[in-house]
Design a protein around this motif. Structure first.
Motif, PDB file in Angstrom:
ATOM      1  N   LEU A 140      51.360  28.301  29.501  1.00  0.00           N
ATOM      2  CA  LEU A 140      50.606  29.490  28.577  1.00  0.00           C
ATOM      3  C   LEU A 140      50.623  28.830  27.485  1.00  0.00           C
ATOM      4  O   LEU A 140      49.442  28.566  26.932  1.00  0.00           O
TER       5      LEU A 140
ATOM      6  N   ASN B  78      47.591  35.755  33.004  1.00  0.00           N
ATOM      7  CA  ASN B  78      48.946  36.282  32.594  1.00  0.00           C
ATOM      8  C   ASN B  78      49.722  35.759  33.783  1.00  0.00           C
ATOM      9  O   ASN B  78      50.406  36.236  34.267  1.00  0.00           O
ATOM     10  N   LYS B  79      49.401  34.977  34.725  1.00  0.00           N
ATOM     11  CA  LYS B  79      50.626  35.064  35.471  1.00  0.00           C
ATOM     12  C   LYS B  79      51.197  33.723  35.451  1.00  0.00           C
ATOM     13  O   LYS B  79      52.278  33.004  36.470  1.00  0.00           O
ATOM     14  N   VAL B  80      51.761  33.055  34.643  1.00  0.00           N
ATOM     15  CA  VAL B  80      52.176  32.134  34.162  1.00  0.00           C
ATOM     16  C   VAL B  80      53.096  32.142  33.534  1.00  0.00           C
ATOM     17  O   VAL B  80      53.134  32.505  32.511  1.00  0.00           O
ATOM     18  N   ASP B  81      53.718  30.781  33.494  1.00  0.00           N
ATOM     19  CA  ASP B  81      55.209  30.969  32.851  1.00  0.00           C
ATOM     20  C   ASP B  81      54.588  30.795  31.200  1.00  0.00           C
ATOM     21  O   ASP B  81      53.767  30.087  31.065  1.00  0.00           O
TER      22      ASP B  81
ATOM     23  N   GLU C 174      41.624  30.394  36.798  1.00  0.00           N
ATOM     24  CA  GLU C 174      42.605  31.271  36.700  1.00  0.00           C
ATOM     25  C   GLU C 174      43.157  32.040  35.706  1.00  0.00           C
ATOM     26  O   GLU C 174      42.946  32.388  34.283  1.00  0.00           O
ATOM     27  N   ASP C 175      44.181  32.482  36.376  1.00  0.00           N
ATOM     28  CA  ASP C 175      44.733  33.683  35.822  1.00  0.00           C
ATOM     29  C   ASP C 175      46.136  33.979  35.033  1.00  0.00           C
ATOM     30  O   ASP C 175      46.903  33.517  35.200  1.00  0.00           O
TER      31      ASP C 175
END
Length: 169
Positions: free
Chosen positions: A116, A109-112, A106-107
């Motif tokens: 995170l 960097n792209k989650v809220d 899972e990246d």
């Protein structure tokens, strides 16, 4: 009464009015007790980290909130926020289970930011659970492991070769 004399047994939520409820054992008085902590200013627009900070700074509730692991407190308040936004309890619990599952692909960097924070708390918890400390029976000092790739050779890079001294600038 200090936190060392208290043992958390259960925690949960009451949705109307929004309340955090914990059941704990008071070893000093040798009694089971229940503490309800109303979340008066908590709305569907509330920041969960701010709400946790408010709870931990509240003089009446701080010693009880400290009994809860921070990851669990985040999870409970996220469920409360989902419920206030109109989400059903089952959907919210399923969503929280997905958030609490760590996927190495899972990246992040792209989650809220709230997701995170939850993922980082899960990683910290896993790290502490697996950590070997001096005094543990299987603790070894300065363990060196040689990792190899699938092809049986180690990839080399310019930054990891050298005599170990700092480069001149």
């Amino acid at each position: 009464m200090t936190t060392t004399t208290l043992q958390l047994l259960k925690c949960g939520l009451r949705f109307d009015p929004p309340t955090l409820v914990i059941t704990y054992k008071d070893w000093k008085a040798n009694k089971l007790r229940r503490r309800s902590m109303p979340l008066r200013s908590f709305t569907k627009h509330s920041n969960i980290s701010s709400a946790i900070k408010e709870l931990t700074e509240n003089k009446r509730h701080a010693r009880f909130v400290q009994l809860l692991p921070e990851a669990q407190l985040h999870r409970l308040l996220t469920i409360m926020k989902d419920k206030l936004c109109g989400m059903s309890l089952e959907v919210s619990i399923a969503r929280n289970n997905d958030i609490d599952t760590l996927d190495p692909n899972e990246d992040l960097n792209k989650v809220d930011p709230e997701t995170l924070t939850r993922k980082k708390l899960q990683m910290d918890s896993t790290f502490e659970k697996n950590r070997k400390k001096p005094g543990d029976p299987d603790f070894q000092y300065n363990v060196e492991i040689d990792f190899e790739t699938e092809l049986g050779r180690v990839e080399t890079s310019g930054w990891d070769s050298g005599d170990g001294s700092d480069p001149e600038f």
